[in-house]
Design a protein around this motif. Sequence first.
Motif, PDB file in Angstrom:
ATOM      1  N   PRO A 182      84.583  -0.259 -75.849  1.00 32.45           N
ATOM      2  CA  PRO A 182      84.220   1.114 -76.229  1.00 32.45           C
ATOM      3  C   PRO A 182      84.262   2.048 -75.017  1.00 32.45           C
ATOM      4  O   PRO A 182      83.810   1.677 -73.929  1.00 32.45           O
ATOM      5  CB  PRO A 182      82.801   0.964 -76.766  1.00 32.45           C
ATOM      6  N   CYS A 183      84.815   3.208 -75.202  1.00 31.89           N
ATOM      7  CA  CYS A 183      85.088   4.110 -74.088  1.00 31.89           C
ATOM      8  C   CYS A 183      83.796   4.726 -73.547  1.00 31.89           C
ATOM      9  O   CYS A 183      83.156   5.527 -74.211  1.00 31.89           O
ATOM     10  CB  CYS A 183      86.041   5.206 -74.541  1.00 31.89           C
ATOM     11  N   GLN A 184      83.450   4.330 -72.322  1.00 33.36           N
ATOM     12  CA  GLN A 184      82.259   4.874 -71.671  1.00 33.36           C
ATOM     13  C   GLN A 184      82.576   5.468 -70.305  1.00 33.36           C
ATOM     14  O   GLN A 184      81.926   6.419 -69.881  1.00 33.36           O
ATOM     15  CB  GLN A 184      81.187   3.777 -71.524  1.00 33.36           C
ATOM     16  N   ARG A 185      83.575   4.912 -69.632  1.00 32.41           N
ATOM     17  CA  ARG A 185      83.921   5.387 -68.294  1.00 32.41           C
ATOM     18  C   ARG A 185      85.421   5.660 -68.199  1.00 32.41           C
ATOM     19  O   ARG A 185      86.170   4.860 -67.631  1.00 32.41           O
ATOM     20  CB  ARG A 185      83.492   4.380 -67.227  1.00 32.41           C
ATOM     21  N   PRO A 186      85.867   6.772 -68.745  1.00 35.13           N
ATOM     22  CA  PRO A 186      87.299   7.075 -68.669  1.00 35.13           C
ATOM     23  C   PRO A 186      87.752   7.310 -67.240  1.00 35.13           C
ATOM     24  O   PRO A 186      87.017   7.865 -66.416  1.00 35.13           O
ATOM     25  CB  PRO A 186      87.431   8.350 -69.513  1.00 35.13           C
ATOM     26  N   VAL A 187      88.961   6.864 -66.930  1.00 37.06           N
ATOM     27  CA  VAL A 187      89.567   7.065 -65.617  1.00 37.06           C
ATOM     28  C   VAL A 187      90.658   8.118 -65.776  1.00 37.06           C
ATOM     29  O   VAL A 187      91.588   7.943 -66.559  1.00 37.06           O
ATOM     30  CB  VAL A 187      90.166   5.749 -65.069  1.00 37.06           C
ATOM     31  N   THR A 188      90.530   9.205 -65.027  1.00 38.10           N
ATOM     32  CA  THR A 188      91.443  10.339 -65.179  1.00 38.10           C
ATOM     33  C   THR A 188      92.272  10.537 -63.916  1.00 38.10           C
ATOM     34  O   THR A 188      91.750  10.458 -62.803  1.00 38.10           O
ATOM     35  CB  THR A 188      90.660  11.633 -65.470  1.00 38.10           C
ATOM     36  N   ARG A 189      93.547  10.773 -64.101  1.00 39.74           N
ATOM     37  CA  ARG A 189      94.440  11.113 -62.990  1.00 39.74           C
ATOM     38  C   ARG A 189      95.145  12.416 -63.315  1.00 39.74           C
ATOM     39  O   ARG A 189      95.748  12.564 -64.385  1.00 39.74           O
ATOM     40  CB  ARG A 189      95.484  10.006 -62.756  1.00 39.74           C
ATOM     41  N   ALA A 190      95.037  13.374 -62.431  1.00 36.36           N
ATOM     42  CA  ALA A 190      95.683  14.676 -62.615  1.00 36.36           C
ATOM     43  C   ALA A 190      96.981  14.698 -61.819  1.00 36.36           C
ATOM     44  O   ALA A 190      97.014  14.272 -60.672  1.00 36.36           O
ATOM     45  CB  ALA A 190      94.760  15.795 -62.156  1.00 36.36           C
ATOM     46  N   TRP A 191      98.036  15.228 -62.432  1.00 32.03           N
ATOM     47  CA  TRP A 191      99.335  15.233 -61.763  1.00 32.03           C
ATOM     48  C   TRP A 191     100.146  16.433 -62.213  1.00 32.03           C
ATOM     49  O   TRP A 191      99.852  17.064 -63.237  1.00 32.03           O
ATOM     50  CB  TRP A 191     100.086  13.936 -62.009  1.00 32.03           C
TER      51      TRP A 191
END
Length: 241
Positions: free
Chosen positions: A36-45
């Motif tokens: 279950p999604c609790q800690r999304p990892v985001t990358r901006a580009w």
Amino acid sequence: MKCIGLVALALSSNLVFADTLPALDARFETIQCALPCQRPVTRAWLMLREAGQVELRDVGASQSDLWQRHPNGDLEYLYLMHEQQRAINYNSVDMRMLGMPVGDSKWQALTQLVTKNELAQLEKKPGQPYQQMPTEIYSGKLNNVDTEITWIPALAIPLQVEYRHPTHHVTVKLVERYQGKLPVEKTTEKILQGYQHVDFADIGDMEHDKNALAWLAHAQGAPGVHAHAHDKHGEQQDHAH
């Protein structure tokens, strides 16, 4: 910069083909989250796209990937190190040797995030307008993964791509389209002329050159570069995208 193995374009009559793509300067985000999604990892580009060329660069990074398509369809790739004003040049032979795709689908994936073949496998319906431009929603399964793509025909780019794997979700979305000043300087031909260039095929000859090794140490994302340095010692490190 590892630039996501996403997807590429072109559908039917209302989609723009690769050789007529409109210019696009935009910021995207790639979001990955285990369920279950609790800690999304985001990358901006960033994608800086123009006729026959696309530059991909993580926000805040001092390196970028520059891809160019020649009139005969051949791809050329440059790994750019902006602080060092260096460029590693890869031709199509180098890329094939490294197992990097070099065909039309690769170019579509780089410049449009989704391929003609992928879109053709999905069902289409009208979407909600984006900045007064119509959108289309494509949904279904790609490689047995639930997929939904919100496509902007006028820009030849998705507003969002979502992959719903059983254990995790991956979402790529268009966050901002730049129509004025850019957050980074686009790498023009003039800038490239001021960089020191080395062909990928010559990297292996530099393993005893201390000056070369100093700047190559900053090329951690360059495909195959650090495999060169370790081949003779039995270590295989492949940084190909």
